[in-house]
Design a protein around this motif. Sequence first.
Motif, PDB file in Angstrom:
ATOM      1  N   LEU A 270       0.847  -1.204   0.000  1.00  0.00           N
ATOM      2  CA  LEU A 270       0.000   0.000   0.000  1.00  0.00           C
ATOM      3  C   LEU A 270       0.875   1.245   0.000  1.00  0.00           C
ATOM      4  O   LEU A 270       1.904   1.281   0.670  1.00  0.00           O
ATOM      5  N   PRO A 271       0.474   2.296  -0.745  1.00  0.00           N
ATOM      6  CA  PRO A 271       1.279   3.522  -0.771  1.00  0.00           C
ATOM      7  C   PRO A 271       1.256   4.240   0.586  1.00  0.00           C
ATOM      8  O   PRO A 271       0.320   4.068   1.363  1.00  0.00           O
ATOM      9  N   SER A 272       2.276   5.042   0.852  1.00  0.00           N
ATOM     10  CA  SER A 272       2.323   5.787   2.125  1.00  0.00           C
ATOM     11  C   SER A 272       1.420   7.020   2.070  1.00  0.00           C
ATOM     12  O   SER A 272       0.900   7.456   3.093  1.00  0.00           O
ATOM     13  N   ASP A 273       1.198   7.551   0.869  1.00  0.00           N
ATOM     14  CA  ASP A 273       0.331   8.723   0.722  1.00  0.00           C
ATOM     15  C   ASP A 273      -1.124   8.342   1.014  1.00  0.00           C
ATOM     16  O   ASP A 273      -1.661   7.406   0.417  1.00  0.00           O
ATOM     17  N   PRO A 274      -1.800   9.058   1.937  1.00  0.00           N
ATOM     18  CA  PRO A 274      -3.168   8.681   2.337  1.00  0.00           C
ATOM     19  C   PRO A 274      -4.164   8.649   1.181  1.00  0.00           C
ATOM     20  O   PRO A 274      -5.025   7.758   1.129  1.00  0.00           O
ATOM     21  N   TYR A 275      -4.053   9.590   0.249  1.00  0.00           N
ATOM     22  CA  TYR A 275      -4.993   9.621  -0.880  1.00  0.00           C
ATOM     23  C   TYR A 275      -4.781   8.419  -1.799  1.00  0.00           C
ATOM     24  O   TYR A 275      -5.737   7.743  -2.197  1.00  0.00           O
ATOM     25  N   GLN A 276      -3.509   8.140  -2.114  1.00  0.00           N
ATOM     26  CA  GLN A 276      -3.192   6.995  -2.974  1.00  0.00           C
ATOM     27  C   GLN A 276      -3.590   5.675  -2.308  1.00  0.00           C
ATOM     28  O   GLN A 276      -4.047   4.744  -2.955  1.00  0.00           O
ATOM     29  N   ARG A 277      -3.429   5.639  -0.983  1.00  0.00           N
ATOM     30  CA  ARG A 277      -3.807   4.440  -0.223  1.00  0.00           C
ATOM     31  C   ARG A 277      -5.323   4.227  -0.274  1.00  0.00           C
ATOM     32  O   ARG A 277      -5.804   3.116  -0.456  1.00  0.00           O
TER      33      ARG A 277
END
Length: 225
Positions: free
Chosen positions: A87-94
């Motif tokens: 999972l990406p670290s960026d909240p939106y990308q996640r």
Amino acid sequence: MATNQEEVQLLGVVGSPFVCRVQIALKLKGVEYKFLEENLANKSDLLLKYNPVHKKVPVFVHNEKPIAESLVIVEYIDQTWNNNPILPSDPYQRALARFWSKFIDDKVVGAASKSVFTVDEKEREKNVQETLEGLQFLENEIKEKKFFGGEEIGLADIAGSFVAFWIPIVQEIAGLQLFTSEKFPNLYKWSQEFINHPVVKEVLPPREPLFTFFKARYETLTASK
């Protein structure tokens, strides 16, 4: 990383797209685990104990703590072993990765399965349309990207293993044209990247026995019409 095999167990069946998701995640992370083959016609006491709610595989057991539901398990694995993030670290990308993973389960997996394994013609047609609509959304989302999250395999790709590997098998058996390179060129290109990724390639079940299994199931179903 888990070194003691007894710490990590996976209850599953070979050929299940949901079990395969967990196996891909474990392989990406380099986690050693013990695979416990289940017979779903005669469920083990262990499965009933660890997943009393759904009584289904996969069930992931870490230090005797069981977790059910494939996407929940993949997220748990990602948070427990930090290397090779899924999972990406960026909240939106996640959030996007979670959205598309859930979309695949809600709008594609069930409809595609019912497109093949449904006797009623009207019902089948409805599910074919739903599958095509779902695949079109994924086509629009993947665009020119290598994977849904960019350059590396992520949660949505792992969820989409059903699209890349299982749909081509079942559509061939039923003589359907659900997922083709003509209809969905971007998604088809993604599917080839995905199934040929070294980690995925190693984990995917052999195609022939799976084809034989689904063909027998399909023929039993059509014979009962």
